[in-house]
Motif scaffolding. Structure first.
Motif, PDB file in Angstrom:
ATOM      1  N   ASP A 187       0.978  -1.276   0.188  1.00  0.00           N
ATOM      2  CA  ASP A 187      -0.157   0.081  -0.028  1.00  0.00           C
ATOM      3  C   ASP A 187       1.522   1.513  -0.164  1.00  0.00           C
ATOM      4  N   SER A 188       1.165   1.791  -1.261  1.00  0.00           N
ATOM      5  CA  SER A 188       2.162   2.723  -1.363  1.00  0.00           C
ATOM      6  C   SER A 188       1.978   2.591  -3.221  1.00  0.00           C
ATOM      7  N   LYS A 211      -7.045   6.046  -2.041  1.00  0.00           N
ATOM      8  CA  LYS A 211      -6.623   5.834  -1.328  1.00  0.00           C
ATOM      9  C   LYS A 211      -8.352   4.981  -1.200  1.00  0.00           C
ATOM     10  N   ASP A 239      -3.091   5.254   8.727  1.00  0.00           N
ATOM     11  CA  ASP A 239      -4.137   4.048   8.540  1.00  0.00           C
ATOM     12  C   ASP A 239      -4.228   2.992   9.127  1.00  0.00           C
ATOM     13  N   HIS A 240      -3.144   1.732   8.593  1.00  0.00           N
ATOM     14  CA  HIS A 240      -3.039   0.604   9.232  1.00  0.00           C
ATOM     15  C   HIS A 240      -3.240   0.844  10.988  1.00  0.00           C
ATOM     16  N   ARG A 297       0.548   6.567   4.375  1.00  0.00           N
ATOM     17  CA  ARG A 297      -0.754   5.389   4.664  1.00  0.00           C
ATOM     18  C   ARG A 297      -0.546   4.416   6.075  1.00  0.00           C
ATOM     19  N   SER A 342      -6.817   1.136  -0.412  1.00  0.00           N
ATOM     20  CA  SER A 342      -6.360   1.447   1.045  1.00  0.00           C
ATOM     21  C   SER A 342      -7.257   1.614   2.280  1.00  0.00           C
ATOM     22  N   SER A 353       3.160  -1.201   3.977  1.00  0.00           N
ATOM     23  CA  SER A 353       2.672   0.411   3.524  1.00  0.00           C
ATOM     24  C   SER A 353       4.067   1.292   4.176  1.00  0.00           C
TER      25      SER A 353
END
Length: 461
Positions: free
Chosen positions: A275-276, A319, A348-349, A345, A322, A336
């Motif tokens: 996730d990037s 997003k 968020d995780h 991000r 994500s 990420s």
């Protein structure tokens, strides 16, 4: 010949060195200084006239070596920027990402009740474009004349795709002198990257010292560590493994190693998310320059036809995607950015998983003091995120097996390639003061003349 250490003096970030040879001015690296933030005077202003610089030589793409190039261009630099082809492309994506960071910080502070407007960005997209237009690429092990008396050669040092040590041969007043700038020195047997190559004999050496006094872990391989961690986090228990990773370098090495593990069926199926967007862009560059990778990685490509894509892996594009990863309820691995948990991000995780007993967070890189990552690693039971106090129930782990820097032994061995009777001085930069002192003591025992320069200190060579 006059050397001035303009950055990364008794600290890690902000690498920048000025070499003046008669009336010819060479700047080696032009990195952002992160020690006090990214908008301080150290980054906004230079102690020299940027228009006076004839050429910039860039060792590699990391932002603490390249990140202030657009400011230099914005303030009047008109010359060429010399680097390897992968460094040019990786630097472009990193500089564009820096503008995004600057603008997001400006917008965030503009919304604050305390500030009417946020700080002006150091540079904008147009300045990055102007900077990229100045890149001239040179392959490894090729002599490139800067003028009739100065010749440049890039030597591969691992660490990052395209990273190089700079060797300058200078003819001055009937004498020939050589000076080397190591940039950042990698380590042997690192995933994807070639081993650092020996430096030729030089008269002066400017060396990084990041891992002075520290040794990397031994006794297990990266594959073994990942298999052990994934088994514990995702297979033995139906949980998720979150890996904060820098988008360029670490993420590609991690994806490649996971590809090897799953393709060789050393683990059952576990979904992997990267996730990037920056990592996705960098991965394409790594794949493009497959011939710069080490023989093992090139052999793997011949068999698998892909280093960074396998059936268990999904790249997260936007997003919305994500956020949907948080709703994936099967065991999974999430990679990420950013590596120190400061923005990106990954936050968020972290927000949705830090209180999850079935979540493991694996740190694969250094986390500076004061960062959220450092607070988790030191064992803080509560962290603040999005203005909420969150209990830390997730399991926190760390490994240095993906560190891209050579350790104390590697740094000493790099210098020991030089004859102490020929090498006149070693200048230590790019390290915390304790690291520099530890490395300095070891080198002095080997009869090298070592200097720990202060910022803006000059030396006649």
């Amino acid at each position: 010949m006059r050397l001035t250490i303009l950055g990364a003096a008794e600290q890690v970030t902000g690498s920048m060195h000025l070499l003046q040879i008669n009336d010819y001015n060479i700047l080696i690296d032009c990195g952002l200084d992160y020690e006090k933030g990214t908008f301080q005077n150290e980054n906004l202003y230079f102690t020299f006239d940027p228009a006076s610089i004839d050429v910039v030589i860039l060792t590699h793409a990391h932002i603490d070596h390249s990140g202030n190039l657009p400011t230099l261009v914005r303030m009047g630099f008109h010359g060429q920027i010399l680097c390897t082809p992968p460094t040019a492309e990786l630097t472009e994506v990193l500089l564009l990402d820096s503008v995004n960071v600057f603008l997001s910080k400006q917008n965030k502070r503009s919304r604050s009740k305390r500030f009417k407007s946020g700080p002006d960005p150091l540079y904008l997209y147009k300045h990055v474009t102007e900077t990229v237009d100045r890149f001239v690429t040179i392959n490894f092990d090729k002599d490139f004349p800067l003028n009739e008396n100065i010749f440049l050669r890039f030597i591969p040092v691992g660490h990052l795709l395209g990273a190089a040590a700079v060797i300058l041969t200078v003819k001055e007043k009937g004498d020939t002198k050589k000076i080397a700038f190591t940039g950042d020195i990698g380590r042997k047997n690192y995933p994807l990257l070639i081993d650092p190559q020996p430096l030729p004999q030089v008269d002066y050496l400017v060396s990084e010292s990041t891992y002075g006094g520290r040794l990397h872990s031994t006794g297990t391989t990266l594959e073994q560590k990942l298999i052990e961690t994934i088994t514990e986090a995702c297979i033995k228990y139906p949980g998720r493994l979150i890996i904060p990773a820098f988008s360029i370098g670490r993420t590609q090495s991690l994806a490649y190693t996971l590809n090897k593990i799953f393709s060789e069926k050393k683990l059952p199926f576990v979904k992997v998310f990267i996730d990037s967007p920056l990592a996705a862009a960098a991965t394409e560059i790594y794949q493009k320059y497959e011939n710069y990778l080490n023989p093992e990685a090139q052999g793997f490509y011949k068999n698998q036809k892909q280093h960074f894509d396998f059936k268990e892996l999904s790249y997260v594009n936007d997003k919305r995607e994500s956020m949907s990863v948080s709703n994936y309820h099967e065991p999974c691995i999430i990679i990420s950015s950013a590596g120190m948990l400061e923005g990106g991000r990954i936050q968020d995780h972290l927000y949705y998983n830090i209180q999850n007993y079935y979540c493991t967070i694996l740190f694969i890189g250094y986390c500076a003091k004061g960062t959220l990552g450092n607070r988790l690693l030191r064992g803080d039971p509560i962290i603040k995120l999005r203005n909420r106090d969150l209990m830390v129930y997730a399991t926190i782990k760390q490994t240095d097996l993906l560190s891209g820097h050579g350790d104390h032994k590697d740094l000493v061995n790099t210098v020991k390639q030089q004859d102490p009777n020929t090498l006149k001085k070693v200048f230590l930069v790019h390290g915390e003061i304790n690291s520099m002192n530890n490395l300095s003591e070891s080198l002095k025992q080997e009869n090298y003349q070592v200097i720990l320069p202060k910022r803006n200190e000059s030396f006649e060579l």
